[in-house]
Design a protein around this motif. Structure first.
Motif, PDB file in Angstrom:
ATOM      1  N   ASP A  16       0.824  -1.216   0.000  1.00 55.95           N
ATOM      2  CA  ASP A  16       0.000   0.000   0.000  1.00 55.95           C
ATOM      3  C   ASP A  16       0.857   1.266   0.000  1.00 55.95           C
ATOM      4  O   ASP A  16       1.815   1.380   0.774  1.00 55.95           O
ATOM      5  CB  ASP A  16      -0.917  -0.008   1.240  1.00 55.95           C
ATOM      6  CG  ASP A  16      -2.171   0.804   1.031  1.00 55.95           C
ATOM      7  OD1 ASP A  16      -2.065   1.935   0.525  1.00 55.95           O
ATOM      8  OD2 ASP A  16      -3.268   0.313   1.363  1.00 55.95           O
ATOM      9  N   THR A  56      -7.738   2.874  -2.138  1.00 57.51           N
ATOM     10  CA  THR A  56      -7.304   1.471  -2.075  1.00 57.51           C
ATOM     11  C   THR A  56      -8.388   0.480  -2.505  1.00 57.51           C
ATOM     12  O   THR A  56      -8.145  -0.399  -3.328  1.00 57.51           O
ATOM     13  CB  THR A  56      -6.859   1.135  -0.632  1.00 57.51           C
ATOM     14  OG1 THR A  56      -5.916   2.113  -0.228  1.00 57.51           O
ATOM     15  CG2 THR A  56      -6.278  -0.240  -0.519  1.00 57.51           C
ATOM     16  N   HIS A 206       2.071   2.667   4.503  1.00 50.76           N
ATOM     17  CA  HIS A 206       0.930   3.587   4.612  1.00 50.76           C
ATOM     18  C   HIS A 206       1.162   4.443   5.851  1.00 50.76           C
ATOM     19  O   HIS A 206       1.700   3.956   6.846  1.00 50.76           O
ATOM     20  CB  HIS A 206      -0.344   2.741   4.754  1.00 50.76           C
ATOM     21  CG  HIS A 206      -1.615   3.509   4.621  1.00 50.76           C
ATOM     22  ND1 HIS A 206      -2.040   4.401   5.577  1.00 50.76           N
ATOM     23  CD2 HIS A 206      -2.554   3.521   3.648  1.00 50.76           C
ATOM     24  CE1 HIS A 206      -3.180   4.935   5.190  1.00 50.76           C
ATOM     25  NE2 HIS A 206      -3.510   4.417   4.014  1.00 50.76           N
TER      26      HIS A 206
HETATM   27 ZN   LIG Z   1      -3.908   2.308  -0.465  1.00 47.04          ZN
END
Ligand SMILES: [Zn+2]
Ligand SMILES: [Zn+2]
Length: 475
Positions: A16, A56, A206
């Motif tokens: 991510d 996301t 993240h």
């Molecule tokens: Zn993300």
């Protein structure tokens, strides 16, 4: 069940908010990614891979279903009921479902919502799921992302010991857990000789970039201005400033926080190394197709967007993509535009599973590798959460628009980034600093038209899918 004797195992490693710029194999100054670099040397590195949306959960549909989910009127980071309904009515199917029908065992090492679970034999349940509710209210609350975000925001109001505990507990650090499960799955599949598809998800990169084990691997080379001083009196949302205070120590500079982001990359890279080691140990590496990528990039300071992934600028929309393994060439770099929706048709081609190309917005990457063809001549991107904007990007230009000042307004930062209408010359101004919207009206108009045609095309294709779905329902 069909046989897939020669088809490869497939592993997607989704990291991510990982931006390519900060990886060794994309030319970064720090050695953040020795294992990813190893895969790049032994596979194909895509230099121009882009996300379709910077939320996301919306990107997740592009990754797992080969579809671009067109923005609707509502503003949210997850798909709303209407979007899910429209996806399913238009023959939407997940890669897991298709591979399962073709004899694969399927695993998702990411928290997913109810409707995304189709086709996975194993998955982590997201907070709202029936499973976690069954474990009691407190458990369910702790699994709720909004609660976790809120806890981090208020963490700094508590004494240091408690605030550290809150940050550690709700710090989105599940990379280690996912890796341990991934290793078990690889071992088990090798023993049972089962073909598998596994999606591994890391979110250590993240915000707040704080896996305990990684913090401090890299340090800023020199002392620079304090971040909180830097953003003071610049109109940022007080809630956001509070959130940053919960996430980072008060004496941090931007360079300190970037060093922390880089440390988180190295942490995930080490975890990837463990997965590669297990694949080697079980002798599965050569028969496994490995995709390393992110859902979107991360704006670390660019455009006044700090440590988050919004804004349709390249810092946020450019993603790393490395594919290696069975059937893929080594040491190759590809310049062609690539997007998440291309993954599913590529995997199906590699696994020898036939499909109707009407079902995907993406295109298989195999012709790109073999004949140096282009997948597309432009990239279409959207965001609908913090602001509501759309963009089309060619090799030379990027056009971004919002339908009103209200849509252009970033509710996260409390300001408009760039303008309501933006145009950038990417060859002369790759950092997208000079908005040419007023100066180059003809180019602006032609790109706007091109973008609207693209949206029309997506709608038309979706309509064709719906009709086909209805007909197959009758037959
Ligand atoms: Zn993300
Ligand atoms: Zn913003």
């Amino acid at each position: 069940m069909k046989k897939t004797k020669d088809s490869p195992n497939v592993i997607f490693i989704l990291i991510d908010a990982l931006r390519p710029k900060n990886l060794g194999c994309y030319g970064y100054k720090r050695e953040t990614s020795p294992n990813i670099d190893f895969l790049a040397k032994n596979g194909v590195l895509f230099e121009n891979a882009f996300s379709t949306n910077n939320a996301t959960e919306k990107v997740f549909v592009s990754i797992t279903a080969g579809r671009h989910i067109l923005l609707k009127d509502s503003r949210d980071f997850i798909l709303n009921k209407e979007e899910i309904k429209s996806f399913l009515e238009a023959r939407g199917k997940f890669l897991g479902e298709i591979l399962k029908d073709n004899g694969y065992k399927t695993y998702c090492l990411k928290e997913i919502y109810g409707w995304q679970k189709k086709g996975f034999d194993f998955f982590y349940s997201a907070g709202e799921s029936a499973e976690s509710k069954g474990r009691g209210f407190w458990n369910s609350l702790q699994k709720n992302q909004k609660f976790r975000d809120f806890s981090r925001t208020i963490a700094h109001h508590f004494p240091k010991k408690i605030s550290d505990e809150i940050k550690a507990r709700y710090g989105r650090t599940n990379g280690k857990e996912a890796t341990e499960d991934a290793i078990k799955i690889i071992k088990n599949s090798a023993e049972k000789k089962e073909k598998f598809f596994m999606l591994v998800y890391y979110n250590d990169t993240h915000i707040p970039y704080n896996p305990k084990e990684a913090t401090g691997k890299f340090r800023a080379e020199e002392k620079s201005k304090n971040f909180f001083e830097e953003i003071k009196d610049r109109g940022y949302n007080p809630m956001l400033v509070d959130f940053w205070k919960g996430a980072f120590s008060r004496d941090s500079s931007i360079a300190d926080i970037i060093a922390r982001y880089d440390s988180a990359i190295l942490y995930d890279d080490c975890l990837i190394g463990k997965i590669i080691d297990e694949l080697k140990k079980t002798n599965l590496l050569k028969n496994t197709l490995l995709f390393i990528f992110s859902d979107h990039g991360e704006s670390l300071y660019e455009h006044g967007i700090y440590f988050d992934h919004h804004g349709l600028y390249d810092s946020c929309m450019r993603i790393p993509l490395i594919i290696s393994g069975k059937g893929f060439p080594k040491k190759k770099k590809i310049k062609s535009f690539v997007q998440h929706e291309d993954f599913v048709p590529t995997v199906l081609d590699m696994a020898g599973i036939p499909y109707d190309s009407l079902d995907f917005d993406g295109k298989s990457l195999l012709p790109v590798l073999r004949k140096k063809q282009k997948t597309r001549d432009s990239i279409f991107m959207e965001e609908g959460d913090k602001s509501k904007k759309r963009a089309i990007r060619t090799e030379k230009y990027k056009y971004i628009d919002a339908s009103s000042e209200e849509d252009a307004f970033c509710k996260y930062c409390n300001k408009i980034h760039g303008g309501v209408i933006e145009l950038y010359d990417l060859k002369k101004d790759p950092l997208e600093k000079e908005n040419l919207a007023e100066k180059k009206r003809t180019i602006l108009a032609s790109l706007k038209k091109r973008m609207e045609e693209r949206i029309k095309l997506y709608k038309k294709i979706n309509e064709q899918r719906r009709i086909k779905n209805k007909i197959s329902g009758i037959v």
